[in-house]
Design an enzyme around this catalytic site. Sequence first.
Site, mmCIF file in Angstrom:
data_model
loop_
_atom_site.group_PDB
_atom_site.id
_atom_site.type_symbol
_atom_site.label_atom_id
_atom_site.label_comp_id
_atom_site.label_asym_id
_atom_site.label_seq_id
_atom_site.Cartn_x
_atom_site.Cartn_y
_atom_site.Cartn_z
ATOM 1 N N HIS A 93 -12.456 -23.490 13.027
ATOM 2 C CA HIS A 93 -13.774 -22.878 12.903
ATOM 3 C C HIS A 93 -14.838 -23.964 12.821
ATOM 4 O O HIS A 93 -14.533 -25.132 12.626
ATOM 5 C CB HIS A 93 -13.858 -21.957 11.676
ATOM 6 C CG HIS A 93 -13.807 -22.675 10.368
ATOM 7 N ND1 HIS A 93 -12.621 -23.083 9.795
ATOM 8 C CD2 HIS A 93 -14.789 -23.074 9.529
ATOM 9 C CE1 HIS A 93 -12.877 -23.687 8.653
ATOM 10 N NE2 HIS A 93 -14.196 -23.702 8.467
ATOM 11 N N HIS B 158 -23.508 -32.409 18.772
ATOM 12 C CA HIS B 158 -23.738 -31.011 19.124
ATOM 13 C C HIS B 158 -22.429 -30.299 19.423
ATOM 14 O O HIS B 158 -21.385 -30.925 19.526
ATOM 15 C CB HIS B 158 -24.668 -30.909 20.337
ATOM 16 C CG HIS B 158 -24.079 -31.419 21.613
ATOM 17 N ND1 HIS B 158 -23.988 -32.760 21.901
ATOM 18 C CD2 HIS B 158 -23.548 -30.776 22.674
ATOM 19 C CE1 HIS B 158 -23.425 -32.914 23.089
ATOM 20 N NE2 HIS B 158 -23.135 -31.718 23.585
ATOM 21 N N GLU C 195 -25.349 -26.388 22.977
ATOM 22 C CA GLU C 195 -25.404 -26.487 24.437
ATOM 23 C C GLU C 195 -24.547 -25.381 25.019
ATOM 24 O O GLU C 195 -23.504 -25.041 24.465
ATOM 25 C CB GLU C 195 -24.855 -27.856 24.864
ATOM 26 C CG GLU C 195 -24.668 -28.034 26.346
ATOM 27 C CD GLU C 195 -23.922 -29.324 26.703
ATOM 28 O OE1 GLU C 195 -23.834 -29.611 27.900
ATOM 29 O OE2 GLU C 195 -23.411 -30.012 25.797
#
Length: 146
Positions: free
Chosen positions: A7, A66, A116
């Site tokens: 997760h 990211h 993204e």
Amino acid sequence: MVNGINHMTFSVSNMDKAVSFYKHVFMEAPLVLGEKTAYFTIGGTWLALNLQPDIDRKEIRQSYTHIAFSIEESQLDAFYTRLLEAGADILPGRKRQVETEGKSIYFRDPDGHLLEVHTGTLAERLAHYEKTAPDMLVNIDEQNKK
């Protein structure tokens, strides 16, 4: 042995605002929704949001760190529209070396986390390096190219 990503957890300053953002942009309803936590599944991956309103979030905006989600190229325009509707901070795209790297949209959530959506795959990227810079490929076997 590690089997994959279990997760991801993001700290958020405002749970209602964060839930509204993720629900709208990714078109997923939360599985768990509490005062201090929310769980989503996005593309089969568990995303947890935890309320932490008192964290300094200035530095988060200065990093390229990211998470990228896979998306079909045919879905990019609709996704971009949802980002606009959600008031996302949409960033200029990163210059790509070649078209085979895929297309991306970079954006920040309400707390500044860089996200993204990307159309390319690891296999496509490895094939590009195999043709253009084979010396960069180290420890690559056929399993990694799938």
